[in-house]
Scaffold this active site. Structure first.
Site, PDB file in Angstrom:
ATOM      1  N   ASN A  11       0.865  -1.181   0.000  1.00 38.21           N
ATOM      2  CA  ASN A  11       0.000   0.000   0.000  1.00 38.21           C
ATOM      3  C   ASN A  11       0.902   1.233   0.000  1.00 38.21           C
ATOM      4  OD1 ASN A  11      -1.768   2.064   0.534  1.00 38.21           O
ATOM      5  ND2 ASN A  11      -2.293   1.370   2.609  1.00 38.21           N
ATOM      6  N   LYS A  13       0.087   4.279  -0.273  1.00 39.43           N
ATOM      7  CA  LYS A  13      -0.539   5.454   0.347  1.00 39.43           C
ATOM      8  C   LYS A  13      -0.329   6.696  -0.540  1.00 39.43           C
ATOM      9  CE  LYS A  13       0.074   3.247   4.775  1.00 39.43           C
ATOM     10  NZ  LYS A  13      -0.024   3.370   6.221  1.00 39.43           N
ATOM     11  N   HIS A  96      -9.571   1.194   4.765  1.00 39.30           N
ATOM     12  CA  HIS A  96      -8.290   1.388   5.465  1.00 39.30           C
ATOM     13  C   HIS A  96      -8.515   2.328   6.655  1.00 39.30           C
ATOM     14  CE1 HIS A  96      -4.198   2.562   6.357  1.00 39.30           C
ATOM     15  NE2 HIS A  96      -3.819   1.471   5.717  1.00 39.30           N
ATOM     16  N   GLU A  98      -6.901   4.687   7.767  1.00 36.41           N
ATOM     17  CA  GLU A  98      -6.671   6.110   7.496  1.00 36.41           C
ATOM     18  C   GLU A  98      -7.913   6.739   6.872  1.00 36.41           C
ATOM     19  OE1 GLU A  98      -2.954   5.548   5.433  1.00 36.41           O
ATOM     20  OE2 GLU A  98      -2.090   4.923   7.354  1.00 36.41           O
ATOM     21  N   GLU A 166      -5.530  -5.063  10.410  1.00 35.06           N
ATOM     22  CA  GLU A 166      -4.499  -4.067  10.692  1.00 35.06           C
ATOM     23  C   GLU A 166      -4.834  -3.345  11.990  1.00 35.06           C
ATOM     24  OE1 GLU A 166      -2.343  -2.760   6.887  1.00 35.06           O
ATOM     25  OE2 GLU A 166      -4.142  -1.557   7.026  1.00 35.06           O
ATOM     26  N   GLY A 172       2.326   2.070  10.767  1.00 31.05           N
ATOM     27  CA  GLY A 172       3.284   3.164  10.629  1.00 31.05           C
ATOM     28  C   GLY A 172       4.009   3.523  11.915  1.00 31.05           C
ATOM     29  N   SER A 212       3.346  -2.245  10.288  1.00 33.00           N
ATOM     30  CA  SER A 212       4.793  -2.264  10.517  1.00 33.00           C
ATOM     31  C   SER A 212       5.453  -3.584  10.120  1.00 33.00           C
ATOM     32  CB  SER A 212       5.103  -1.910  11.983  1.00 33.00           C
ATOM     33  OG  SER A 212       4.636  -0.604  12.283  1.00 33.00           O
TER      34      SER A 212
HETATM   35  P1  PGA Z   1       2.768   0.194   7.604  1.00 34.36           P
HETATM   36  O1  PGA Z   1       1.305   0.442   6.965  1.00 34.36           O
HETATM   37  O2  PGA Z   1       3.290  -1.091   7.030  1.00 34.36           O
HETATM   38  O3  PGA Z   1       3.564   1.388   7.200  1.00 34.36           O
HETATM   39  O4  PGA Z   1       2.568   0.082   9.081  1.00 34.36           O
HETATM   40  C1  PGA Z   1       0.410  -0.618   6.761  1.00 34.36           C
HETATM   41  C2  PGA Z   1      -0.846  -0.109   6.129  1.00 34.36           C
HETATM   42  O5  PGA Z   1      -1.297   0.994   6.456  1.00 34.36           O
HETATM   43  O6  PGA Z   1      -1.464  -0.792   5.288  1.00 34.36           O
END
Ligand code: PGA
Length: 257
Positions: A11, A13, A96, A98, A166, A172, A212
């Site tokens: 992803n 982003k 997601h 976010e 997640e 992140g 992560s």
């Molecule tokens: P990350 O993000 O691997 O940077 O923690 C995962 C995601 O948001 O899908």
């Protein structure tokens, strides 16, 4: 790992220009040619979908959008409908955290998107996961199970669905869940899917861990019985690192196949 084909999805982003995305996608396509036993997906921003899908044509890599509207067309400034993704993406990430957080997407909105994505012949990658606050209350299982149920209202095509668990606190942050923690919740997710879809269908649905993930920690995740791969954010922006994650998964899959 199980008989389900593992999935490693990147992803990106809100990162990469179309040109940067093309370069990254080409490097990933080249680097993952020897790992056909892993389903590899990259998810650039909308503006990169065209260049990226051309860059990966004929390779082992599939392309996902990061979001889509549940509406078909009309007065929805800034939105993109499923028909606009035709020929550009085979998958769409929906729900997601976010988007749930920043754009206030409810489970109901996410469910409508899942239905629209499947109706257009694409596969939703449905994200669910508890927030830090819910985690602190002690037992996130019921919250995740109800989020799953409510985000799948109206969905009946169980063959075209990927779930990504997640935990929001792990995204992140560099603080991934432990593989055992992730397995415990993902096992519950599969049980909930059994109730929704029946045991046979539920046993075939791929459930990914996200939060992560990198090439150092991927191994123990995909070694868990119910974890079928990962949704990778930060570590998917570097081709070498992302390819290593795919290779590790491929190696473990070969061992158990
Ligand atoms: P990350 O993000 O691997 O940077 O923690 C995962 C995601 O948001 O899908």
């Amino acid at each position: 790992m199980s008989s389900r084909k593992p999935v490693i999805a990147g992803n990106w982003k809100m990162n990469t220009t179309p040109a940067e995305g093309q370069t990254l996608a080409k490097a990933i396509a080249d680097g993952t040619r020897e790992s056909p036993n892993v389903e590899v997906i990259v998810s650039p921003p909308f503006t990169g979908l065209s260049d990226v899908s051309q860059a990966v044509a004929g390779s082992n890599v599939q392309v996902s959008a990061q979001n889509v509207s549940s509406e078909q067309s009309g007065a929805f400034t800034g939105d993109v409908s499923v028909s606009m993704l035709e020929g550009l993406a085979s998958h769409v990430i929906i729900g997601h955290s976010e988007r749930r957080g920043l754009s206030c997407e409810t489970d109901g909105v996410v469910a409508a998107k899942a239905v629209a994505v499947q109706a257009a012949g694409m596969t939703p990658i449905l994200c669910i996961g508890e927030t830090e606050d819910i985690r602190k209350l002690g037992n996130p299982v019921e919250s995740v199970r109800s989020q799953l149920r409510d985000s799948l209202v109206g969905v009946s095509d169980w063959e075209s669905l990927i779930i990504a668990y997640e935990p929001v606190w792990a995204i992140g942050t560099g603080a991934a869940a432990s593989p055992q923690q992730a397995q415990a919740i993902i096992g519950e997710i599969r049980q909930e899917l059994e109730q929704l879809a029946g045991p046979e269908a539920a046993s075939k649905i791929r459930i990914l861990y996200g939060g992560s993930v990198n090439s150092n920690n991927i191994g123990p995740f995909v070694d868990q019985p119910d974890i079928d791969g990962a949704l990778v954010g930060g570590a998917s922006l570097q081709a070498d690192e992302f390819v290593r994650i795919v290779e590790m998964t491929a190696r473990l899959e070969n061992k158990t196949a």
